[in-house]
Design a protein around this motif. Structure first.
Motif, PDB file in Angstrom:
ATOM      1  N   THR A  55      33.980  82.008  43.769  1.00 35.37           N
ATOM      2  CA  THR A  55      33.457  83.371  43.701  1.00 35.37           C
ATOM      3  C   THR A  55      34.502  84.214  42.990  1.00 35.37           C
ATOM      4  OG1 THR A  55      32.216  83.130  45.772  1.00 35.37           O
ATOM      5  CG2 THR A  55      32.708  85.370  45.036  1.00 35.37           C
ATOM      6  N   LEU A  56      34.054  85.027  42.050  1.00 35.05           N
ATOM      7  CA  LEU A  56      34.977  85.866  41.290  1.00 35.05           C
ATOM      8  C   LEU A  56      34.653  87.333  41.529  1.00 35.05           C
ATOM      9  CD1 LEU A  56      37.261  85.874  39.090  1.00 35.05           C
ATOM     10  CD2 LEU A  56      35.418  86.176  37.411  1.00 35.05           C
ATOM     11  N   GLU A  57      35.682  88.088  41.926  1.00 38.41           N
ATOM     12  CA  GLU A  57      35.571  89.542  42.023  1.00 38.41           C
ATOM     13  C   GLU A  57      36.112  90.156  40.736  1.00 38.41           C
ATOM     14  OE1 GLU A  57      36.438  91.555  45.865  1.00 38.41           O
ATOM     15  OE2 GLU A  57      37.321  89.607  46.421  1.00 38.41           O
ATOM     16  N   LEU A  58      35.271  90.898  40.038  1.00 36.63           N
ATOM     17  CA  LEU A  58      35.696  91.564  38.820  1.00 36.63           C
ATOM     18  C   LEU A  58      36.484  92.835  39.163  1.00 36.63           C
ATOM     19  CD1 LEU A  58      32.471  91.293  36.613  1.00 36.63           C
ATOM     20  CD2 LEU A  58      34.228  89.577  37.071  1.00 36.63           C
ATOM     21  N   PRO A  59      37.274  93.332  38.236  1.00 36.79           N
ATOM     22  CA  PRO A  59      38.053  94.543  38.508  1.00 36.79           C
ATOM     23  C   PRO A  59      37.205  95.740  38.937  1.00 36.79           C
ATOM     24  CG  PRO A  59      38.885  93.474  36.546  1.00 36.79           C
ATOM     25  CD  PRO A  59      37.635  92.738  36.928  1.00 36.79           C
ATOM     26  N   ASN A  60      35.946  95.797  38.482  1.00 37.01           N
ATOM     27  CA  ASN A  60      35.067  96.919  38.854  1.00 37.01           C
ATOM     28  C   ASN A  60      34.354  96.697  40.179  1.00 37.01           C
ATOM     29  OD1 ASN A  60      33.113  95.034  38.264  1.00 37.01           O
ATOM     30  ND2 ASN A  60      32.235  96.117  36.513  1.00 37.01           N
ATOM     31  N   GLY A  61      34.674  95.588  40.870  1.00 37.13           N
ATOM     32  CA  GLY A  61      34.070  95.309  42.166  1.00 37.13           C
ATOM     33  C   GLY A  61      32.838  94.429  42.108  1.00 37.13           C
ATOM     34  N   GLN A  62      32.331  94.167  40.924  1.00 27.49           N
ATOM     35  CA  GLN A  62      31.159  93.299  40.798  1.00 27.49           C
ATOM     36  C   GLN A  62      31.529  91.870  41.181  1.00 27.49           C
ATOM     37  OE1 GLN A  62      29.336  93.562  36.954  1.00 27.49           O
ATOM     38  NE2 GLN A  62      27.755  92.021  37.395  1.00 27.49           N
ATOM     39  N   ILE A  63      30.569  91.159  41.758  1.00 26.72           N
ATOM     40  CA  ILE A  63      30.785  89.783  42.216  1.00 26.72           C
ATOM     41  C   ILE A  63      30.053  88.820  41.297  1.00 26.72           C
ATOM     42  CG2 ILE A  63      30.491  88.148  44.128  1.00 26.72           C
ATOM     43  CD1 ILE A  63      32.464  90.416  44.675  1.00 26.72           C
ATOM     44  N   MET A  64      30.746  87.760  40.924  1.00 30.14           N
ATOM     45  CA  MET A  64      30.117  86.676  40.176  1.00 30.14           C
ATOM     46  C   MET A  64      30.250  85.378  40.962  1.00 30.14           C
ATOM     47  SD  MET A  64      30.984  87.070  36.117  1.00 30.14           S
ATOM     48  CE  MET A  64      29.736  85.819  35.733  1.00 30.14           C
ATOM     49  N   THR A  65      29.179  84.575  40.969  1.00 32.87           N
ATOM     50  CA  THR A  65      29.198  83.219  41.484  1.00 32.87           C
ATOM     51  C   THR A  65      28.712  82.298  40.364  1.00 32.87           C
ATOM     52  OG1 THR A  65      26.925  83.326  42.359  1.00 32.87           O
ATOM     53  CG2 THR A  65      28.697  84.050  43.831  1.00 32.87           C
ATOM     54  N   GLU A  66      28.668  81.011  40.621  1.00 28.03           N
ATOM     55  CA  GLU A  66      28.241  79.971  39.684  1.00 28.03           C
ATOM     56  C   GLU A  66      29.335  79.741  38.645  1.00 28.03           C
ATOM     57  OE1 GLU A  66      25.714  78.805  41.179  1.00 28.03           O
ATOM     58  OE2 GLU A  66      25.581  80.687  42.301  1.00 28.03           O
ATOM     59  N   SER A  67      29.951  78.581  38.724  1.00 27.86           N
ATOM     60  CA  SER A  67      31.165  78.328  37.957  1.00 27.86           C
ATOM     61  C   SER A  67      30.973  78.450  36.445  1.00 27.86           C
ATOM     62  CB  SER A  67      31.743  76.951  38.306  1.00 27.86           C
ATOM     63  OG  SER A  67      30.877  75.909  37.885  1.00 27.86           O
ATOM     64  N   LEU A  68      29.872  77.946  35.919  1.00 30.33           N
ATOM     65  CA  LEU A  68      29.670  77.999  34.474  1.00 30.33           C
ATOM     66  C   LEU A  68      29.491  79.438  34.011  1.00 30.33           C
ATOM     67  CD1 LEU A  68      29.476  76.415  31.858  1.00 30.33           C
ATOM     68  CD2 LEU A  68      27.023  76.120  32.282  1.00 30.33           C
ATOM     69  N   ALA A  69      28.782  80.238  34.791  1.00 34.31           N
ATOM     70  CA  ALA A  69      28.628  81.651  34.452  1.00 34.31           C
ATOM     71  C   ALA A  69      29.982  82.351  34.472  1.00 34.31           C
ATOM     72  CB  ALA A  69      27.670  82.325  35.436  1.00 34.31           C
ATOM     73  N   ILE A  70      30.790  82.058  35.485  1.00 29.56           N
ATOM     74  CA  ILE A  70      32.125  82.655  35.593  1.00 29.56           C
ATOM     75  C   ILE A  70      32.982  82.267  34.389  1.00 29.56           C
ATOM     76  CG2 ILE A  70      34.285  82.582  36.898  1.00 29.56           C
ATOM     77  CD1 ILE A  70      32.559  82.321  39.457  1.00 29.56           C
ATOM     78  N   CYS A  71      33.015  80.980  34.090  1.00 23.59           N
ATOM     79  CA  CYS A  71      33.858  80.501  32.997  1.00 23.59           C
ATOM     80  C   CYS A  71      33.408  81.057  31.648  1.00 23.59           C
ATOM     81  CB  CYS A  71      33.850  78.974  32.961  1.00 23.59           C
ATOM     82  SG  CYS A  71      34.716  78.207  34.356  1.00 23.59           S
ATOM     83  N   THR A  72      32.110  81.118  31.422  1.00 18.87           N
ATOM     84  CA  THR A  72      31.595  81.668  30.171  1.00 18.87           C
ATOM     85  C   THR A  72      31.973  83.135  30.042  1.00 18.87           C
ATOM     86  OG1 THR A  72      29.744  80.103  30.194  1.00 18.87           O
ATOM     87  CG2 THR A  72      29.519  82.054  28.792  1.00 18.87           C
ATOM     88  N   TYR A  73      31.806  83.867  31.127  1.00 17.44           N
ATOM     89  CA  TYR A  73      32.159  85.291  31.126  1.00 17.44           C
ATOM     90  C   TYR A  73      33.636  85.484  30.794  1.00 17.44           C
ATOM     91  CZ  TYR A  73      33.118  89.987  32.860  1.00 17.44           C
ATOM     92  OH  TYR A  73      33.533  91.288  32.967  1.00 17.44           O
TER      93      TYR A  73
END
Length: 207
Positions: A55-73
């Motif tokens: 799970t990735l927390e972005l600096p603006n507080g938005q949350i990302m899940t799913e590893s491929l989506a995170i890595c692509t972003y």
């Protein structure tokens, strides 16, 4: 300074975006969790309703899940050239097989690692584990056949996120010895990426 926060478990799939973050130069921290915490913590459940990593927390507080989506972003955010451009000739092949890894192979661990979540008897659990293991091995042979026969990486001369995935996923079941014997091209690619400084650094943090 903007900081990205990655939630992971040591030696789990979160190691893949850890590698991308290490390559990106973005300010970040990794928070390692105990698997029990993932299952029981209300706080983590609010971050990721499936209680999975990464799970990735972005600096603006938005949350990302799913590893491929995170890595692509992260690649697009930092300009890390691990995702072929829209007009690159290898783009379609990349999209197909990167998605295959996360959509077809990766979910087998969700089921086989804890079969009692899905079936109730000991015999049925063992049968499910064995049948998934055999099916997974067949899928890995499909990946082997799709790898470029020449060049350092899965796509040939160009490194991509697929190589990062292979470097980590070949540490999991059916284990490295199986990959060396049954999928030598995948093993070659994974070994080459493991020789990089960034992999060694992340691997040490996950030990």
């Amino acid at each position: 300074m903007e900081t990205y926060t990655l939630h992971s478990v040591k030696a789990w799939g979160g190691a893949i975006p850890q590698i991308v973050l290490a390559m990106s130069g973005l300010e970040h921290e990794t928070r390692f969790h105990d698997p029990k915490e993932l299952r029981e913590s209300p706080e983590y459940g609010r971050l990721n309703p499936l209680r999975q990593v990464p799970t990735l927390e972005l600096p603006n507080g938005q949350i990302m899940t799913e590893s491929l989506a995170i890595c692509t972003y992260l690649c697009e955010k930092a300009g890390v050239a691990l995702v072929p451009e829209a007009d690159a000739p290898e783009r379609a092949h990349y999209l197909r097989w990167s998605t295959f890894l996360v959509a077809s192979i990766y979910p087998t661990f969700t089921v086989a690692d804890d079969p009692k979540r899905w079936v109730t008897t000991t015999a049925s659990q063992e049968e499910l584990r064995k049948s998934i293991a055999a099916f997974r091995e067949g899928m890995w042979r499909n990946v082997e056949g799709a790898a470029a026969p020449k060049g350092d990486w899965f796509l040939g001369e160009r490194q991509s996120l697929i190589d990062v995935y292979l470097s980590v996923m070949t540490l999991w079941t059916p284990r490295w010895e199986w990959f060396e014997a049954q999928t030598p091209r995948i093993a070659q690619i994974a070994r080459r990426f493991r020789d990089t400084e960034v992999f060694r650094k992340v691997f040490a943090a996950n030990s």
